[in-house]
Scaffold this motif. Structure first.
Motif, short mmCIF file in Angstrom:
data_model
loop_
_atom_site.label_atom_id
_atom_site.label_comp_id
_atom_site.label_asym_id
_atom_site.label_seq_id
_atom_site.Cartn_x
_atom_site.Cartn_y
_atom_site.Cartn_z
N HIS A 202 -3.40 21.59 -12.26
CA HIS A 202 -3.80 22.51 -13.33
C HIS A 202 -5.09 23.23 -12.93
N THR A 206 -5.59 27.24 -12.08
CA THR A 206 -6.62 28.03 -12.76
C THR A 206 -7.47 28.79 -11.75
N ASP A 215 -1.02 23.74 -21.11
CA ASP A 215 -2.11 22.75 -21.11
C ASP A 215 -1.63 21.31 -21.21
#
Length: 361
Positions: A202, A206, A215
């Motif tokens: 994750h 990003t 999320d």
């Protein structure tokens, strides 16, 4: 007297079995020591989702100590599976990078990803040999990580890749290792380990500025299902990309094993992906044989193979005298970077940095 002799003889027969039993218990204890330690150390699994350092510690142990073979293979398949999407395969066929230079592209990809995910284990390995490394040297490892992400973004920026294709590939970097390890390794992942895989990728997604990243892990699985339904379907270019990659992955096996690899391939894919590649799904017999081999391997590792003491890494801590990083070992032949590499030079030759010195014509 006869009874004493019988007991004495049986004790000699029982001794090897007792030694074997002790060995099995000893190995199994040490095999499960890491997962037990993180359960005790981090009783709340959500801590992993909130703390980068904790996630990297656990992730590094998963990928470079506990399950190094299948962890690497799962990432290779995370890169292989997007070939089942015509939007990706058409682009790759048009560039001919994977058709003409598959070993180089595969090596570039693995080294860039290793530079991104391996700062922590590189530091830990070096501390075992040299506990007096400076803070500056440690900082350099994390700078390499940022340089690799920047290089990856630079290379991807040269091609018209859609946000959907980016996101689907990112999702595969999480769901494929979880699938491989839980289905085929010597033990299943603890929730803390699953959270670590999710947290690490994750953060990488990003930093790569991929849009609309969910999320939660459950949402990532929903994205996977949605994109498989919408983007994964048959096109001739899918297999044109896949075939050179399978041959490359099989190059580390004896030549007579390559046809076996093609037979095993459907066991590693979902049925929808087999359809997209235009290949048959695995037969019941092949799945049975595959699962039996995997089961035997898992038992051998669980009860006979002690865990690694150091992280299994290819990227070195220091550059050589020419400022190039020489991998510790090579998985495939030919050895692409036997003289070493620079992060900013990884990728297609046409995107190599321009020489800043003007040469006379």
């Amino acid at each position: 007297m006869f009874l004493e002799i019988l007991i004495f003889e049986n004790s000699w027969l029982a001794a090897p079995f007792f030694i074997l039993f002790c060995r099995l218990c000893y190995v199994r204890y040490y095999r499960y020591r890491f997962v037990k330690s993180i359960i005790e150390k981090y009783p709340d699994p959500n801590i992993v989702l909130e703390n980068h350092d904790v996630a990297m510690e656990i992730y590094s142990n998963i990928f470079r100590k506990e399950f190094p073979l299948f962890a690497r293979s799962s990432l290779e398949f995370a890169l292989f599976k997007p070939f089942s999407m015509p939007s990706v395969s058409k682009l790759l066929v048009s560039t001919r990078e994977f058709l003409d230079r598959c070993p180089r592209r595969a090596e570039d990809t693995e080294l860039i990803l290793s530079e991104i995910i391996d700062p922590y284990p590189r530091i830990q390995n070096e501390l075992r040999c040299n506990p007096h490394i400076t803070e500056k040297e440690i900082t350099k490892q994390y700078e390499r990580r940022e340089n690799a992400i920047n290089r990856l973004n630079e290379l991807h920026g040269k091609y018209p890749i859609s946000d959907e294709d980016y996101l689907y590939t990112l999702v595969l970097f999480v769901v494929e290792p979880i699938r491989w390890i839980n289905n085929w390794e010597w033990r299943k992942l603890d929730i803390r380990e699953i959270n670590a895989i999710f947290k690490v990728w994750h953060e990488i997604g990003t930093k790569m500025k991929i849009k609309n990243i969910p999320d939660t892990l459950n949402e990532w699985y929903e994205v996977q299902k949605e994109y498989v339904t919408k983007l994964v379907y048959y096109h001739p270019t899918n297999w044109r990309c896949a075939d050179p990659t399978i041959k490359h992955l099989g190059s580390r096996l004896p030549k007579f094993m390559l046809p076996v690899l093609y037979k095993v391939l459907p066991c590693l894919l979902e049925d929808s992906e087999c359809t997209a590649f235009g290949i048959q799904t695995a037969s019941a017999f092949m799945r049975l044989m595959f699962n039996m081999i995997i089961f035997v391997r898992a038992c051998l590792i669980r009860y006979f193979c002690l865990p690694r003491r150091i992280y299994d890494l290819r990227t070195p801590f220091y550059a050589n005298e020419k400022g190039r990083f020489v991998p510790h070992y090579f998985v495939y032949k030919p050895c692409i970077y036997s003289e070493g590499y620079k992060i900013e030079e990884l990728g297609p030759e046409k995107f190599m940095p321009k020489c800043p010195v003007m040469h006379a014509s």
